[in-house]
Design an enzyme around this catalytic site. Sequence first.
Site, PDB file in Angstrom:
ATOM      1  NE  ARG A 163      -4.711  -2.273  -6.552  1.00 37.78           N
ATOM      2  CZ  ARG A 163      -4.232  -2.889  -5.479  1.00 37.78           C
ATOM      3  NH1 ARG A 163      -4.200  -4.218  -5.436  1.00 37.78           N
ATOM      4  NH2 ARG A 163      -3.790  -2.198  -4.446  1.00 37.78           N
ATOM      5  CG  ASP A 195       3.409   5.585 -10.799  1.00 40.37           C
ATOM      6  OD1 ASP A 195       3.733   6.497 -11.576  1.00 40.37           O
ATOM      7  OD2 ASP A 195       4.157   4.641 -10.513  1.00 40.37           O
ATOM      8  CG  HIS A 240       3.857   6.830  -6.796  1.00 35.95           C
ATOM      9  ND1 HIS A 240       2.668   6.114  -6.788  1.00 35.95           N
ATOM     10  CD2 HIS A 240       3.496   8.134  -6.660  1.00 35.95           C
ATOM     11  CE1 HIS A 240       1.667   6.944  -6.680  1.00 35.95           C
ATOM     12  NE2 HIS A 240       2.135   8.169  -6.590  1.00 35.95           N
ATOM     13  CG  ASP A 262      -5.061   1.181  -4.759  1.00 37.46           C
ATOM     14  OD1 ASP A 262      -4.621   0.212  -4.101  1.00 37.46           O
ATOM     15  OD2 ASP A 262      -4.902   1.290  -5.993  1.00 37.46           O
ATOM     16  CG  ASP A 263      -5.027  -2.851  -1.248  1.00 35.27           C
ATOM     17  OD1 ASP A 263      -4.476  -1.937  -0.590  1.00 35.27           O
ATOM     18  OD2 ASP A 263      -4.467  -3.933  -1.504  1.00 35.27           O
ATOM     19  CG  ASP A 339       8.750  -2.970   1.056  1.00 29.61           C
ATOM     20  OD1 ASP A 339       9.653  -2.891   0.209  1.00 29.61           O
ATOM     21  OD2 ASP A 339       7.885  -3.866   1.035  1.00 29.61           O
ATOM     22  CB  SER A 370       0.771  -8.559  -1.232  1.00 34.61           C
ATOM     23  OG  SER A 370       1.976  -7.891  -1.043  1.00 34.61           O
TER      24      SER A 370
END
Length: 562
Positions: A163, A195, A240, A262-263, A339, A370
């Site tokens: 992204r 990745d 990763h 990254d967001d 997680d 998500s």
Amino acid sequence: MHVPSVRNGENAAQMMPVFDRRSGTARSKWRYRNLLLVALLMFCAVQIIVVVTYYRRISGQQEAARRKAASGKATASRPPRPKFVGRKEQEKLLQQSTNYSEQRVQRLRQKQDAAAAQLAKGHTPPVVGTSVFPPGNEDGECIGIGPLPPGTVAAVVVVTFNRAKYLEQMLASMLGVHGRDRSNKRKFPLYVSQDFNSSGVQDVVAQHLDRISFLQHREDVEPVVPDRKEKVVYYRIANHYKFILHTMFDCFGYDRLIILEDDMQLSPDFFSFFEATAPILESDPSLYCVSSWNDHGQDRFVSNATQLYRSDFFPGLGWMLNRRVWQSVKDNWPRGYWDDFMRLNATRQGRQCIRPEVCRTYNFGDIGSSSGQYFRLFLKPITLNTEDVRWQQRDLGFLEQGRYRQLFESEVAAARELAGLEEVPNAAPGRDYVLRYSSQQHYESLTGKLRMLREWRDGVPRGAYRGVVAIRNAAGARIFLAPTPDVDFSAARYNPDVKQRLDSTGAVIRKRPPVARTGRMQPGRIQPGRTQQQQLIGAGKGGTGEAPRARQRSQQHAPANL
């Protein structure tokens, strides 16, 4: 048919009707021709009316346009209709960086190849002074080696895939906050770990190699998914993360690591918050992590930017761990759903995380693992802190295990009891309040009506400390959702042999008990256990009582990045 008249003296035989075939056939033909002619005339009349009406409408529009032009008024043009962009097309657009340059990407890949060639010769790149490291694998050799510069608080790694546009926005936020203090360059070295091999992401990274270093994870063997219904992406994410943790702790030699995605957008005091809590994480072995995230950090539940809590639930989403925690989990690192693995009691071993009331990170990525309804309900309304809190000037000693438990339990004991949800909006600030729940199902019912995340993970509610979740009402009064003494948390512990269906809020979807039907109901008779109104609703259209469709997931399979 022709009926002759009766005259005097005529025979009865002469009064029989006489039918003329020729005359009857001719009259039928003329009748059909007349009908066709009338239909044709009506059709022509309708066509004439349509043409005249259309011509008058066009003439009226042209006349109106001439009048506006004569009066000096410009004709207003209708704005173009926005083009619908589908989900897959949006994902493709995210992979394209702004002002993409193929030359920048090629130069970055040439540096990677040069570093890989040196590594093949036995020359491992040093951490200090290297901006582009060779690609690596979670089970492969080290791609870099220390020593580290003195004064480092924690390394910061941004996890990314493809992204590019999100990464541009995230780096703009992180570099802006990071540059507020010059010492952050020494205290918090920045990395981006990619990745896969997206050129758009590499172009974004190549523009900031003067301030960040680049890592790349490459898989040697595609992960094996045990269930066809599962997505392989969750297994690639776990690999990763293992690569990042192995590289940062075992190879580079860092003592602490902050993991971002990254967001994310960062608050102004992000690095100050982690610098102040890092010594507590090192000195207190009962701590699992320090997180910048509150699962119940929606704008309707938070207000105090300086309030910190301990939590039995692993929050993730902008979190720091140390080498001690990594050593305790690396041998059992999962193939997928990392997680959920971190939230198991067997992994956590009674340790807890420090989290703020108001989040220090904000997730703006509505396209990812998500997304959809979950993002709109629980991620988009999150409040990001805007105050520049000076954490080094605050006393955080109350977060130590013994002091915190005594302080927290005394606050819950002194809180005023609420009889029910109807009293929550009227709770006035200035004191604390407590609302009791008697079971997991009761907790899910209360939090569902409050529009909260209802999930329990291995017997621990989201954001809870010893079963207590703290939120605030619209007036700012603090409300403790606390269990009654008879709540059995062991009943909700994780069982790998039992699969459960969860809705979008994380609550367990329970099957309703079947209603025995012995035939058609008699008028005026009510089924046992149901009121007359419930009976009428259930008998109406669509009243099947079935639970909504949800993802068929085992208890350990939660949405990624939560």
